[in-house]
Enzyme design. Structure first.
Site, short mmCIF file in Angstrom:
data_model
loop_
_atom_site.label_atom_id
_atom_site.label_comp_id
_atom_site.label_asym_id
_atom_site.label_seq_id
_atom_site.Cartn_x
_atom_site.Cartn_y
_atom_site.Cartn_z
N SER A 144 90.05 16.89 17.69
CA SER A 144 89.62 15.81 17.57
C SER A 144 88.74 15.81 16.08
O SER A 144 87.62 15.89 15.34
CB SER A 144 89.26 15.57 19.07
OG SER A 144 88.35 14.28 18.60
N TYR A 158 80.96 18.26 23.03
CA TYR A 158 82.18 17.28 22.55
C TYR A 158 82.39 18.20 21.19
O TYR A 158 82.58 18.78 20.55
CB TYR A 158 82.42 16.32 22.99
CG TYR A 158 84.49 16.76 23.28
CD1 TYR A 158 84.96 17.63 23.91
CD2 TYR A 158 84.51 15.56 22.31
CE1 TYR A 158 85.93 17.09 23.30
CE2 TYR A 158 85.49 15.17 22.39
CZ TYR A 158 86.61 16.78 23.14
OH TYR A 158 88.57 16.36 22.78
#
Length: 250
Positions: A144, A158
């Site tokens: 990501s 995250y």
């Protein structure tokens, strides 16, 4: 005419929906036989398998919890048992949880599971798959853009899980280079999926505004990058990250 992945077998974790399903379709379009894993969405997994088989390839779905090392290892072994080989591993399964570091109300169990799935599950899959893959093998992890930057509060954990994939990618490329196996990460930006819909009000509008193109990407656009890295034209690309983010990190 033979397709570029004919004769190859791919495993896409978390392949029952969204980006994972799009990757499975793209690899099948290129001729690969495709196994997908799923945690809970059995009906969606079966629908993906049916669609893949209509493309003329072998396809099968396996249930596995990516947070469970024994299940992940068993998944890899089952794919090799049923398909006879494994050439392409796509580590797509992932979960997302928010929590600011100073907030005592955080659900730490959710954060622990995120690390177990996003980092531990990937590491276990690679350790299980690498000894079974031969020259020309491909390992591709879905990261990501927040692995390189954290544009909003509460995403540090995250971000850390996705940053870990970047470090693993570089290290594993060194480990597996002598075996002829390439290891890369595809790093999406805002992608229109069930987890992050493009019509999610102010949150999605903010993300669109942070991209150079002013829009969300599609799962198929991420899948195209994975299919490229899985193919023969990417044979000299390893230990790197292909970012598909519409200029989010420009």
């Amino acid at each position: 005419m033979s397709k570029k992945l004919s004769g190859k077998v791919a495993l896409v974790t978390g392949g029952s929906r969204g980006i994972g399903a799009a990757i499975a379709r793209a690899l099948a379009e290129d001729g690969a036989d495709v196994a997908i894993s799923y945690a809970a969405s059995e009906d969606k997994a079966k629908a993906v398998v049916d669609a893949l088989r209509q493309k003329g390839v072998r396809a099968q779905a396996f249930k596995a919890d990516q947070a469970d090392a024994a299940e992940v290892s068993g998944l890899v072994q089952a794919v090799v048992r049923d398909f006879g080989r494994l050439d392409i591993l796509v580590n797509n399964a992932g979960v997302f949880a928010l929590g600011q570091v100073h907030d005592r109300a955080n659900n730490l169990a959710d954060l622990d599971r995120m690390f177990a799935v996003n980092v531990g599950g990937v590491a276990t899959a690679v350790r299980a798959a690498a000894p079974l893959m031969g020259d020309g093998g491909r390992i591709i992890s879905i990261g990501s853009v927040v692995g390189e930057s954290t544009p909003f509060a509460g995403a540090a954990d995250y971000s850390a899980t996705k940053a870990a994939l970047l470090g693993y990618t570089r290290g594993w490329a060194r480990d597996l280079g002598p075996k002829g196996i390439t290891v890369n990460t595809v790093q999406p930006g805002p992608i229109d999926t069930d987890m992050n819909p493009a019509t999610n009000g102010d949150f999605s509008d903010t993300q669109k505004g942070l991209t150079a193109l002013g829009r969300y990407g599609t799962a198929d656009e991420v899948a195209a990058a994975v299919a490229f890295l899985a193919g023969p034209n990417a044979s000299y690309i390893t230990g790197t990250t292909l970012t598909v983010d519409g200029g989010f990190n420009a």
